[in-house]
Design an enzyme around this catalytic site. Sequence first.
Site, mmCIF file in Angstrom:
data_model
loop_
_atom_site.group_PDB
_atom_site.id
_atom_site.type_symbol
_atom_site.label_atom_id
_atom_site.label_comp_id
_atom_site.label_asym_id
_atom_site.label_seq_id
_atom_site.Cartn_x
_atom_site.Cartn_y
_atom_site.Cartn_z
ATOM 1 N N ALA A 32 0.808 -1.236 0.000
ATOM 2 C CA ALA A 32 0.000 0.000 0.000
ATOM 3 C C ALA A 32 0.836 1.279 0.000
ATOM 4 C CB ALA A 32 -0.925 0.002 1.214
ATOM 5 N N TYR A 65 5.925 -13.926 -14.278
ATOM 6 C CA TYR A 65 4.876 -12.957 -13.924
ATOM 7 C C TYR A 65 3.530 -13.426 -14.480
ATOM 8 C CZ TYR A 65 2.530 -8.440 -13.404
ATOM 9 O OH TYR A 65 1.648 -7.435 -13.059
ATOM 10 N N ALA A 101 2.610 -16.411 -15.556
ATOM 11 C CA ALA A 101 2.168 -17.685 -14.956
ATOM 12 C C ALA A 101 1.604 -17.431 -13.561
ATOM 13 C CB ALA A 101 3.338 -18.668 -14.896
HETATM 14 P P1 NAI Z 1 4.754 -1.056 -7.369
HETATM 15 O O1 NAI Z 1 6.056 -1.711 -7.596
HETATM 16 O O2 NAI Z 1 4.615 0.404 -7.588
HETATM 17 O O3 NAI Z 1 4.192 -1.406 -5.921
HETATM 18 C C1 NAI Z 1 4.210 -2.737 -5.472
HETATM 19 C C2 NAI Z 1 4.083 -2.723 -3.986
HETATM 20 O O4 NAI Z 1 4.165 -4.078 -3.519
HETATM 21 C C3 NAI Z 1 5.197 -1.933 -3.299
HETATM 22 O O5 NAI Z 1 4.650 -1.181 -2.250
HETATM 23 C C4 NAI Z 1 6.115 -3.033 -2.766
HETATM 24 O O6 NAI Z 1 6.806 -2.657 -1.601
HETATM 25 C C5 NAI Z 1 5.091 -4.124 -2.471
HETATM 26 N N1 NAI Z 1 5.702 -5.441 -2.361
HETATM 27 C C6 NAI Z 1 6.475 -6.072 -3.294
HETATM 28 N N2 NAI Z 1 6.914 -7.230 -2.789
HETATM 29 C C7 NAI Z 1 6.402 -7.341 -1.546
HETATM 30 C C8 NAI Z 1 6.493 -8.315 -0.528
HETATM 31 N N3 NAI Z 1 7.237 -9.428 -0.662
HETATM 32 N N4 NAI Z 1 5.816 -8.095 0.628
HETATM 33 C C9 NAI Z 1 5.091 -6.980 0.813
HETATM 34 N N5 NAI Z 1 4.972 -6.027 -0.103
HETATM 35 C C10 NAI Z 1 5.628 -6.198 -1.272
HETATM 36 O O7 NAI Z 1 3.720 -1.878 -8.266
HETATM 37 P P2 NAI Z 1 2.276 -1.505 -8.842
HETATM 38 O O8 NAI Z 1 2.437 -1.214 -10.266
HETATM 39 O O9 NAI Z 1 1.568 -0.569 -7.967
HETATM 40 O O10 NAI Z 1 1.612 -2.963 -8.745
HETATM 41 C C11 NAI Z 1 0.666 -3.332 -7.785
HETATM 42 C C12 NAI Z 1 -0.008 -4.602 -8.259
HETATM 43 O O11 NAI Z 1 -0.630 -4.359 -9.522
HETATM 44 C C13 NAI Z 1 0.963 -5.769 -8.463
HETATM 45 O O12 NAI Z 1 0.341 -6.964 -8.063
HETATM 46 C C14 NAI Z 1 1.170 -5.750 -9.963
HETATM 47 O O13 NAI Z 1 1.533 -7.006 -10.472
HETATM 48 C C15 NAI Z 1 -0.201 -5.327 -10.442
HETATM 49 N N6 NAI Z 1 -0.211 -4.784 -11.787
HETATM 50 C C16 NAI Z 1 0.438 -3.622 -12.070
HETATM 51 C C17 NAI Z 1 0.403 -3.117 -13.357
HETATM 52 C C18 NAI Z 1 1.056 -1.847 -13.730
HETATM 53 O O14 NAI Z 1 1.044 -1.536 -14.920
HETATM 54 N N7 NAI Z 1 1.605 -1.075 -12.824
HETATM 55 C C19 NAI Z 1 -0.272 -3.850 -14.446
HETATM 56 C C20 NAI Z 1 -0.916 -5.052 -14.031
HETATM 57 C C21 NAI Z 1 -0.872 -5.493 -12.740
#
Ligand code: NAI
Length: 256
Positions: free
Chosen positions: A17, A158, A160
Amino acid sequence: MNSLFNLSGKTAIVTGAGRGIGKSIALGLAESGANVVLSSRTQSELEEVANEIRKIGTESLVIPCDVTKPEDIQQVVDETKNRFGSIDILINNAGMTIKTPAEEYELDNWNRIVAVNLTGVFLFAQYAGREMIKQNRGRIINISSVGSTTALTGSVAYCASKGGVNMLTKVLAVEWAKYGVNVNGIAPSYIETPLVKTVSDAKEDFAGKVTERTPLGRMGHPNELAGAAVFLASDAASYITGETIFVDGGWTALGL
Ligand code: NAI
């Protein structure tokens, strides 16, 4: 506010978050009245979001957590229950990607992606779900991706893992329907966040290619995910379960 979308008195947990999509969803839930527990690995980012939520006027609690660690997840669940008495909404958002051609994909990287994006989502749903089952109500929303149903090159782990998330969503929805727990997903296409910046930096004119490929002609903004999350968390979605909503500017609708 339309009462169908009113989340006043509800408690939501949002993983990942501190920034990007998770942050926007957390703020959106708070604007609809929910108290929000913010969970991620980086405490400083979370504190900033918590302050923004307090300004909106609902309560917020920061609990650092690595979703690959079951003991961390249990702590988030326990502290949320102690503070707010229930867990009404879980947004399983934490996720990551590492891009490499499939033939060179290292096992350690594969395991890391699956641990965060799929096993972490399952474990958080299981731990929070146990509480929701006791309460006889709850909403779980898993953040998937267009990569769950369309191939993104260099993203074998990713895609998968996200395909797995869609099926996880369906199975949990079917198993927990009798307990009043609705389980749904949101699948974004490319959204301007730090995650996409890491992909974009590695590839020439990535943003241009995404824009051209997207019927709505642009990348999405993180704020554009909040509406679907509030909807699925609210009474307006009471008869929806096992569904994944694609918030993708038409990405998956496009044939030619
Ligand atoms: P981001 O990289 O900006 O944020 C991801 C968040 O997840 C960060 O706060 C990070 O600290 C946290 N995180 C990562 N590994 C963690 C772990 N082991 N434990 C706890 N927290 C962890 O990514 P974004 O873009 O906001 O992505 C959020 C979700 O949306 C992800 O599931 C991503 O796969 C999905 N998504 C994002 C897209 C995009 O274009 N940005 C497209 C499709 C899906």
